[in-house]
Design a protein around this motif. Structure first.
Motif, PDB file in Angstrom:
ATOM      1  N   ALA A   1      63.958 -65.547  50.501  1.00 36.21           N
ATOM      2  CA  ALA A   1      62.534 -65.824  50.711  1.00 36.21           C
ATOM      3  C   ALA A   1      62.059 -65.335  52.073  1.00 36.21           C
ATOM      4  O   ALA A   1      61.703 -66.125  52.956  1.00 36.21           O
ATOM      5  CB  ALA A   1      62.266 -67.308  50.542  1.00 36.21           C
ATOM      6  N   ASN A   2      62.068 -64.036  52.240  1.00 38.95           N
ATOM      7  CA  ASN A   2      61.498 -63.424  53.443  1.00 38.95           C
ATOM      8  C   ASN A   2      60.893 -62.089  53.042  1.00 38.95           C
ATOM      9  O   ASN A   2      61.277 -61.485  52.047  1.00 38.95           O
ATOM     10  CB  ASN A   2      62.545 -63.271  54.545  1.00 38.95           C
ATOM     11  CG  ASN A   2      63.672 -62.334  54.165  1.00 38.95           C
ATOM     12  OD1 ASN A   2      63.524 -61.108  54.202  1.00 38.95           O
ATOM     13  ND2 ASN A   2      64.825 -62.899  53.783  1.00 38.95           N
ATOM     14  N   TYR A   3      59.940 -61.638  53.832  1.00 41.16           N
ATOM     15  CA  TYR A   3      59.140 -60.481  53.434  1.00 41.16           C
ATOM     16  C   TYR A   3      59.973 -59.218  53.275  1.00 41.16           C
ATOM     17  O   TYR A   3      59.761 -58.429  52.354  1.00 41.16           O
ATOM     18  CB  TYR A   3      58.022 -60.251  54.457  1.00 41.16           C
ATOM     19  CG  TYR A   3      57.002 -59.252  53.976  1.00 41.16           C
ATOM     20  CD1 TYR A   3      56.128 -59.570  52.943  1.00 41.16           C
ATOM     21  CD2 TYR A   3      56.923 -57.986  54.537  1.00 41.16           C
ATOM     22  CE1 TYR A   3      55.190 -58.661  52.495  1.00 41.16           C
ATOM     23  CE2 TYR A   3      55.990 -57.070  54.092  1.00 41.16           C
ATOM     24  CZ  TYR A   3      55.128 -57.417  53.071  1.00 41.16           C
ATOM     25  OH  TYR A   3      54.215 -56.507  52.612  1.00 41.16           O
ATOM     26  N   GLN A   4      60.920 -59.023  54.168  1.00 41.03           N
ATOM     27  CA  GLN A   4      61.727 -57.803  54.108  1.00 41.03           C
ATOM     28  C   GLN A   4      62.491 -57.701  52.789  1.00 41.03           C
ATOM     29  O   GLN A   4      62.548 -56.634  52.165  1.00 41.03           O
ATOM     30  CB  GLN A   4      62.700 -57.755  55.285  1.00 41.03           C
ATOM     31  CG  GLN A   4      63.524 -56.465  55.342  1.00 41.03           C
ATOM     32  CD  GLN A   4      64.398 -56.400  56.577  1.00 41.03           C
ATOM     33  OE1 GLN A   4      64.474 -57.346  57.349  1.00 41.03           O
ATOM     34  NE2 GLN A   4      65.051 -55.265  56.769  1.00 41.03           N
ATOM     35  N   ARG A   5      63.062 -58.802  52.325  1.00 40.43           N
ATOM     36  CA  ARG A   5      63.835 -58.773  51.089  1.00 40.43           C
ATOM     37  C   ARG A   5      62.923 -58.772  49.863  1.00 40.43           C
ATOM     38  O   ARG A   5      63.153 -58.026  48.902  1.00 40.43           O
ATOM     39  CB  ARG A   5      64.805 -59.956  51.040  1.00 40.43           C
ATOM     40  CG  ARG A   5      65.909 -59.858  52.098  1.00 40.43           C
ATOM     41  CD  ARG A   5      66.925 -60.977  51.965  1.00 40.43           C
ATOM     42  NE  ARG A   5      67.669 -60.869  50.717  1.00 40.43           N
ATOM     43  CZ  ARG A   5      68.729 -60.105  50.544  1.00 40.43           C
ATOM     44  NH1 ARG A   5      69.178 -59.358  51.537  1.00 40.43           N
ATOM     45  NH2 ARG A   5      69.370 -60.072  49.382  1.00 40.43           N
ATOM     46  N   VAL A   6      61.895 -59.593  49.873  1.00 42.21           N
ATOM     47  CA  VAL A   6      61.008 -59.682  48.708  1.00 42.21           C
ATOM     48  C   VAL A   6      60.308 -58.351  48.454  1.00 42.21           C
ATOM     49  O   VAL A   6      60.123 -57.943  47.302  1.00 42.21           O
ATOM     50  CB  VAL A   6      59.971 -60.811  48.900  1.00 42.21           C
ATOM     51  CG1 VAL A   6      58.922 -60.785  47.785  1.00 42.21           C
ATOM     52  CG2 VAL A   6      60.661 -62.174  48.926  1.00 42.21           C
ATOM     53  N   SER A   7      59.938 -57.648  49.504  1.00 45.89           N
ATOM     54  CA  SER A   7      59.207 -56.390  49.328  1.00 45.89           C
ATOM     55  C   SER A   7      60.050 -55.316  48.665  1.00 45.89           C
ATOM     56  O   SER A   7      59.517 -54.316  48.181  1.00 45.89           O
ATOM     57  CB  SER A   7      58.687 -55.883  50.678  1.00 45.89           C
ATOM     58  OG  SER A   7      59.750 -55.602  51.563  1.00 45.89           O
ATOM     59  N   GLY A   8      61.365 -55.513  48.599  1.00 45.34           N
ATOM     60  CA  GLY A   8      62.208 -54.562  47.886  1.00 45.34           C
ATOM     61  C   GLY A   8      62.110 -54.687  46.377  1.00 45.34           C
ATOM     62  O   GLY A   8      62.513 -53.769  45.650  1.00 45.34           O
ATOM     63  N   GLY A   9      61.624 -55.803  45.892  1.00 41.65           N
ATOM     64  CA  GLY A   9      61.385 -55.966  44.460  1.00 41.65           C
ATOM     65  C   GLY A   9      62.532 -56.494  43.638  1.00 41.65           C
ATOM     66  O   GLY A   9      62.383 -56.690  42.433  1.00 41.65           O
ATOM     67  N   GLY A  10      63.684 -56.765  44.244  1.00 41.55           N
ATOM     68  CA  GLY A  10      64.837 -57.171  43.451  1.00 41.55           C
ATOM     69  C   GLY A  10      65.284 -58.606  43.633  1.00 41.55           C
ATOM     70  O   GLY A  10      66.376 -58.970  43.187  1.00 41.55           O
ATOM     71  N   THR A  11      64.464 -59.435  44.256  1.00 35.96           N
ATOM     72  CA  THR A  11      64.891 -60.806  44.559  1.00 35.96           C
ATOM     73  C   THR A  11      64.517 -61.823  43.486  1.00 35.96           C
ATOM     74  O   THR A  11      65.010 -62.944  43.500  1.00 35.96           O
ATOM     75  CB  THR A  11      64.266 -61.285  45.884  1.00 35.96           C
ATOM     76  OG1 THR A  11      62.837 -61.366  45.718  1.00 35.96           O
ATOM     77  CG2 THR A  11      64.603 -60.348  47.023  1.00 35.96           C
ATOM     78  N   GLY A  12      63.628 -61.450  42.578  1.00 32.45           N
ATOM     79  CA  GLY A  12      63.094 -62.418  41.627  1.00 32.45           C
ATOM     80  C   GLY A  12      61.865 -63.139  42.142  1.00 32.45           C
ATOM     81  O   GLY A  12      61.130 -63.766  41.373  1.00 32.45           O
ATOM     82  N   HIS A  13      61.631 -63.052  43.447  1.00 30.03           N
ATOM     83  CA  HIS A  13      60.455 -63.686  44.028  1.00 30.03           C
ATOM     84  C   HIS A  13      59.183 -62.891  43.703  1.00 30.03           C
ATOM     85  O   HIS A  13      59.222 -61.666  43.531  1.00 30.03           O
ATOM     86  CB  HIS A  13      60.573 -63.763  45.552  1.00 30.03           C
ATOM     87  CG  HIS A  13      61.370 -64.917  46.052  1.00 30.03           C
ATOM     88  ND1 HIS A  13      60.996 -66.228  45.856  1.00 30.03           N
ATOM     89  CD2 HIS A  13      62.542 -64.954  46.754  1.00 30.03           C
ATOM     90  CE1 HIS A  13      61.881 -67.029  46.418  1.00 30.03           C
ATOM     91  NE2 HIS A  13      62.836 -66.284  46.957  1.00 30.03           N
ATOM     92  N   ALA A  14      58.082 -63.605  43.638  1.00 29.87           N
ATOM     93  CA  ALA A  14      56.758 -62.993  43.619  1.00 29.87           C
ATOM     94  C   ALA A  14      56.028 -63.425  44.874  1.00 29.87           C
ATOM     95  O   ALA A  14      56.240 -64.542  45.375  1.00 29.87           O
ATOM     96  CB  ALA A  14      55.969 -63.436  42.386  1.00 29.87           C
ATOM     97  N   GLU A  15      55.195 -62.549  45.415  1.00 28.06           N
ATOM     98  CA  GLU A  15      54.268 -62.989  46.450  1.00 28.06           C
ATOM     99  C   GLU A  15      53.331 -63.990  45.782  1.00 28.06           C
ATOM    100  O   GLU A  15      52.690 -63.671  44.772  1.00 28.06           O
ATOM    101  CB  GLU A  15      53.489 -61.815  47.031  1.00 28.06           C
ATOM    102  CG  GLU A  15      54.338 -60.866  47.854  1.00 28.06           C
ATOM    103  CD  GLU A  15      53.514 -59.918  48.709  1.00 28.06           C
ATOM    104  OE1 GLU A  15      52.287 -60.136  48.832  1.00 28.06           O
ATOM    105  OE2 GLU A  15      54.084 -58.966  49.259  1.00 28.06           O
ATOM    106  N   ALA A  16      53.253 -65.178  46.323  1.00 27.58           N
ATOM    107  CA  ALA A  16      52.539 -66.263  45.646  1.00 27.58           C
ATOM    108  C   ALA A  16      51.763 -67.097  46.659  1.00 27.58           C
ATOM    109  O   ALA A  16      51.943 -66.968  47.874  1.00 27.58           O
ATOM    110  CB  ALA A  16      53.538 -67.141  44.888  1.00 27.58           C
TER     111      ALA A  16
END
Length: 247
Positions: A102-117
């Motif tokens: 849950a940090n921008y650098q990892r989430v912005s890669g698209g492979g974490t399962g996270h959505a910007e929410a």
């Protein structure tokens, strides 16, 4: 036809910090975002959930409630709900993945399962969850775009409602069915409904971004129109002064 490829995440920050780039870079990025193919989101007037959709659901909490919405870059979603009457707080963050990612650098890669929410905490005595859904589907984003919102591409930009309980899930399901049946959008709604397993606030520099950087090209092109659409389409729930996240 070949086209210029720019990372959606990198380009958003490049535009917001255009004064630090050389003039040639600014021109290229501006051309990307202001090109005819980069059409700003247009509002879709839609009715609120019907009495049938609301039937049999648990009554709202008398004090406050929370729901998490995703639909593209969290800057715009946050801004819309910060300008909504009855919203107590709207926080940009991440949902759908693990705390470690849950940090921008990892989430912005698209492979974490996270959505910007955006976590929306609201007072049901002033605004209902049903009204928030109407805002979410009509002006906050385009629910027919799969794993993207205009120039931002990837599963981290997907349309999703992270519901807190069975009532929130049921109403969202019924409302989506009603909107699809009425064909209010030119394509089928692709919004995912997922149980909220955790919400992780984004870094401080992402909070209140549209309010703090109204002159950034990305904000002016994609997010300020959303706020204007809220004021035009749903003036009864629009608030001029946004409720901001304390940093």
């Amino acid at each position: 036809m070949a086209r210029l490829t720019v990372s959606p995440t990198a380009s958003r920050f490049a535009i917001s910090k255009a004064s630090l780039l050389c003039m040639a870079g600014v021109v290229v990025l501006a051309a990307l975002y202001w090109s005819p193919s980069a059409v700003a989101e247009k509002p879709v007037p839609i009715p609120p959930p019907s009495a049938q959709a609301l039937a049999g659901l648990a009554p709202a909490s008398p004090a406050e409630d929370t729901v998490v919405f995703a639909g593209g870059c969290f800057w715009g979603i946050q801004a819309v709900f910060q300008h909504t009457t009855g919203v107590l707080q709207a926080v940009s963050g991440y949902a759908g993945g693990t705390p470690a990612d849950a940090n921008y650098q990892r989430v912005s890669g698209g492979g974490t399962g996270h959505a910007e929410a955006v976590q929306v905490r609201f007072d049901p005595r002033q605004i209902s969850y049903a009204q928030l859904l109407q805002i979410y589907f009509s002006v906050a984003h385009d629910p027919t775009q799969l794993n993207r919102q205009y120039p931002d591409v990837g599963p981290q930009y997907r349309s999703a409602v992270f519901y807190a309980d069975a009532s929130q899930k049921a109403l969202a399901e019924r409302y989506i069915a009603e909107l699809d049946a009425a064909k209010v959008f030119p394509a089928k709604i692709v919004t995912q409904l997922s149980p909220l397993s955790g919400f992780y606030p984004a870094e401080k520099y992402h909070q209140n971004y549209a309010t703090l950087h109204p002159d950034a090209l990305y904000i002016a092109r994609y997010d300020l129109p959303k706020i204007a659409n809220l004021k035009t389409l749903l003036p009864g729930v629009y608030r001029e002064q946004p409720v901001l996240v304390a940093n």
